[in-house]
Write a protein that holds these residues in place. Structure first.
Motif, PDB file in Angstrom:
ATOM      1  N   ARG A 189      40.982  21.500 -18.025  1.00 53.89           N
ATOM      2  CA  ARG A 189      39.968  21.328 -16.976  1.00 53.89           C
ATOM      3  C   ARG A 189      38.593  21.103 -17.591  1.00 53.89           C
ATOM      4  O   ARG A 189      37.850  20.195 -17.175  1.00 53.89           O
ATOM      5  CB  ARG A 189      39.942  22.556 -16.074  1.00 53.89           C
ATOM      6  CG  ARG A 189      38.844  22.539 -15.009  1.00 53.89           C
ATOM      7  CD  ARG A 189      38.639  23.928 -14.431  1.00 53.89           C
ATOM      8  NE  ARG A 189      38.272  24.876 -15.484  1.00 53.89           N
ATOM      9  CZ  ARG A 189      38.449  26.193 -15.378  1.00 53.89           C
ATOM     10  NH1 ARG A 189      38.974  26.714 -14.283  1.00 53.89           N
ATOM     11  NH2 ARG A 189      38.084  26.993 -16.373  1.00 53.89           N
ATOM     12  N   ASP A 190      38.256  21.907 -18.588  1.00 50.78           N
ATOM     13  CA  ASP A 190      36.940  21.788 -19.217  1.00 50.78           C
ATOM     14  C   ASP A 190      36.782  20.460 -19.941  1.00 50.78           C
ATOM     15  O   ASP A 190      35.702  19.858 -19.925  1.00 50.78           O
ATOM     16  CB  ASP A 190      36.722  22.952 -20.183  1.00 50.78           C
ATOM     17  CG  ASP A 190      36.645  24.298 -19.466  1.00 50.78           C
ATOM     18  OD1 ASP A 190      36.418  24.304 -18.239  1.00 50.78           O
ATOM     19  OD2 ASP A 190      36.835  25.333 -20.133  1.00 50.78           O
ATOM     20  N   LYS A 193      36.104  17.773 -17.445  1.00 52.54           N
ATOM     21  CA  LYS A 193      34.765  17.868 -16.872  1.00 52.54           C
ATOM     22  C   LYS A 193      33.677  17.456 -17.852  1.00 52.54           C
ATOM     23  O   LYS A 193      32.691  16.819 -17.455  1.00 52.54           O
ATOM     24  CB  LYS A 193      34.484  19.301 -16.414  1.00 52.54           C
ATOM     25  CG  LYS A 193      35.237  19.742 -15.178  1.00 52.54           C
ATOM     26  CD  LYS A 193      35.173  21.247 -14.993  1.00 52.54           C
ATOM     27  CE  LYS A 193      33.767  21.802 -15.074  1.00 52.54           C
ATOM     28  NZ  LYS A 193      33.742  23.275 -14.902  1.00 52.54           N
ATOM     29  N   GLU A 194      33.871  17.790 -19.119  1.00 52.15           N
ATOM     30  CA  GLU A 194      32.739  17.744 -20.043  1.00 52.15           C
ATOM     31  C   GLU A 194      32.847  16.676 -21.127  1.00 52.15           C
ATOM     32  O   GLU A 194      31.863  16.399 -21.802  1.00 52.15           O
ATOM     33  CB  GLU A 194      32.584  19.114 -20.713  1.00 52.15           C
ATOM     34  CG  GLU A 194      32.334  20.240 -19.718  1.00 52.15           C
ATOM     35  CD  GLU A 194      32.446  21.612 -20.334  1.00 52.15           C
ATOM     36  OE1 GLU A 194      32.656  21.682 -21.562  1.00 52.15           O
ATOM     37  OE2 GLU A 194      32.319  22.601 -19.595  1.00 52.15           O
ATOM     38  N   ASP A 198      33.951  13.012 -17.522  1.00 55.99           N
ATOM     39  CA  ASP A 198      33.005  13.415 -16.467  1.00 55.99           C
ATOM     40  C   ASP A 198      33.679  13.530 -15.104  1.00 55.99           C
ATOM     41  O   ASP A 198      33.129  13.114 -14.073  1.00 55.99           O
ATOM     42  CB  ASP A 198      31.847  12.420 -16.376  1.00 55.99           C
ATOM     43  CG  ASP A 198      31.033  12.354 -17.654  1.00 55.99           C
ATOM     44  OD1 ASP A 198      30.781  13.411 -18.236  1.00 55.99           O
ATOM     45  OD2 ASP A 198      30.671  11.231 -18.075  1.00 55.99           O
ATOM     46  N   THR A 199      34.856  14.123 -15.073  1.00 51.81           N
ATOM     47  CA  THR A 199      35.585  14.271 -13.817  1.00 51.81           C
ATOM     48  C   THR A 199      34.962  15.390 -12.983  1.00 51.81           C
ATOM     49  O   THR A 199      34.753  16.494 -13.487  1.00 51.81           O
ATOM     50  CB  THR A 199      37.062  14.604 -14.084  1.00 51.81           C
ATOM     51  OG1 THR A 199      37.609  13.633 -14.976  1.00 51.81           O
ATOM     52  CG2 THR A 199      37.866  14.615 -12.796  1.00 51.81           C
ATOM     53  N   ALA A 201      34.428  18.574 -10.832  1.00 52.87           N
ATOM     54  CA  ALA A 201      35.233  19.791 -10.751  1.00 52.87           C
ATOM     55  C   ALA A 201      36.033  19.856  -9.466  1.00 52.87           C
ATOM     56  O   ALA A 201      37.142  20.407  -9.433  1.00 52.87           O
ATOM     57  CB  ALA A 201      34.334  21.020 -10.881  1.00 52.87           C
TER      58      ALA A 201
END
Length: 443
Positions: A189-190, A193-194, A198-199, A201
């Motif tokens: 997940r991280d 996101k990062e 850039d998905t 949350a």
């Protein structure tokens, strides 16, 4: 239960490898992902759905195979009749989508949603979802940017073999366009996101893989001992198994074994990494493992086993005294969960996602396989101390049953879809309401 209006058919897509009702494990690109797709499909079928698993047809495979009365495998050709590695299958996905679309239209098939697996299938899933106007859930299994950043080797050679640039670019598109991305761990997940993706949350669901608790469960000490004798295993057995691939870290595990053998005189390492039809590269890798064991002076205590048939897998877990997952990188680590479920203590890699979901010293031990001494002493601690072994066996199996069964995984997916049924999916216009495609009552 589902309402009468529900389109009760689900589309699973897993395009690469040898996907079949009885998977040929050991074949190229055929491993945990195939198990994931099959078991999740069968579990969804037990909940009342019909499930079609769409994959690629090659090597004169049948166009359709029945898994059970509610699950079938549908195969569509693309790129010729030869096996195509997952790294380059993307080039043939448009042809696959066209053939699958023709079949779906000709047979009047309607689906509640699509769940695609790995980036090649993600490309196919998004194309079909756009055409059919239904939700698309994508499960990456592994993530290109993370894999690239955690692999040893020269960058140009890795790019040539793994096609990272195109993969990461296409993954970004899939994650942007699909309705939800299913991460199997908080670490995934991280990364989503990062990193390069850039998905948002709000689009990421954290749902781990599952295991079949009807097959993998603890047995008595007496039964474990009998199984060990039946399988011809002697001494304290350290088990590692899986397909032959560099990322699995079998060489790192071999390097970890000298301190184990020094502390535990009757310990043996069983590497069940055979293949039903090994490639030249796989034969070369196993030869390298044998040579490494000889150089370390431990060849007489390393057993090179063949591929373990699926119907014997649980008994091998139970016959082992400790299961070792020594991967250089491992998105999750399903084999370790299966071993835990069977009541076998585990030592797992910190270069992956599972270690963050277990309690060290209670449910499992974990260590960095790039530190052979540390990884080896973790294994030796399990073999040397009965109290440690018993505690990991008890609480590891409890953790597996509480957190990682297929029923729980399927329920999480359906619960999320149901909760969104009256709400527009992320990044979709308001008129594309999920309730039109997915009408279910609480399960």
């Amino acid at each position: 239960m589902m309402s009468p209006k529900t389109r009760s058919r689900i589309m699973m897509i897993s395009t690469h490898g040898y996907v079949s009702p009885e998977p040929e494990f050991g074949k190229p690109d055929t491993g945990g992902q195939v198990v994931f797709v099959l078991e999740l499909s069968k579990c969804l079928a037990r909940m009342g759905y019909e499930v079609d698993i769409l994959t690629r047809q090659f090597e004169s495979q049948e166009a359709e195979e029945i898994v059970n009365d509610r699950v079938r495998v549908l195969r569509f050709p693309c790129g010729g009749d030869d096996f195509i590695p997952k790294e380059t299958l993307c080039e043939s996905i448009p042809e696959w989508v066209a053939n699958a679309s023709d079949y779906i239209e000709e047979n009047g098939l309607k689906y509640s949603f699509i769940n695609s697996h790995y980036w090649d299938a993600g490309l196919a899933g998004q194309a079909l979802a756009n055409t059919m106007e239904i939700p698309h859930l994508h499960t990456p299994h592994s993530i290109g940017a993370w894999k690239r950043d955690n692999m040893d080797g020269e960058a140009a050679a890795l790019e040539k073999k793994y096609n990272f640039n195109e993969r990461i670019r296409e993954e970004k598109v899939i994650y942007d366009e699909c309705d939800w991305v299913i991460a199997t761990t908080p670490t995934q997940r991280d990364i989503l996101k990062e990193s390069a993706y850039d998905t948002p949350a709000s689009k990421i669901l954290v749902i781990p893989p599952g295991y079949d608790d009807r097959r993998f469960f603890p047995v008595s000490v007496a039964t474990r001992s009998a199984l060990k004798n039946e399988l011809g295993l002697e001494g304290k057995i350290v088990l590692a198994l899986g397909r032959i691939a560099n990322n699995k870290g079998y060489d790192l595990l071999i390097r970890s074994m000298p301190p184990v053998f020094q502390r535990v005189k009757d310990a043996r390492l069983l590497l069940a990494i055979g293949s039903t039809d090994p490639s030249d590269s796989e034969v070369e890798q196993v030869a390298g493992f044998r040579k490494l064991a000889e150089e370390l002076g431990i060849a007489d205590r390393v057993i090179f086993g063949d591929y373990i048939p699926d119907d014997q897998l649980a008994d091998y877990y139970r016959a082992a005294d400790v299961f070792a997952l020594s991967s250089r990188y491992e998105p999750f680590g399903m084999t370790a969960v299966e071993a835990m479920a069977c009541g076998t203590p585990t030592v797992i890699t910190t270069e992956g996602g599972l270690w963050e979901q277990v309690t060290w010293g209670l449910e499992s031990l974990y260590a960095n396989p790039f530190d052979p001494e540390a990884f080896g002493h973790a294994i030796a601690s399990v073999l040397s101390h009965r109290e440690v072994s018993s505690q990991l066996a008890k609480y590891g199996s409890q953790k597996a049953r509480a957190r990682f069964t297929w029923t729980g995984i399927a329920q999480q997916i359906l619960k999320h879809l149901h909760s969104q049924a009256d709400t527009p999916a992320p990044d979709r216009p308001a008129e594309e309401n999920l309730a039109e495609a997915f009408e279910v009552e609480a399960i």
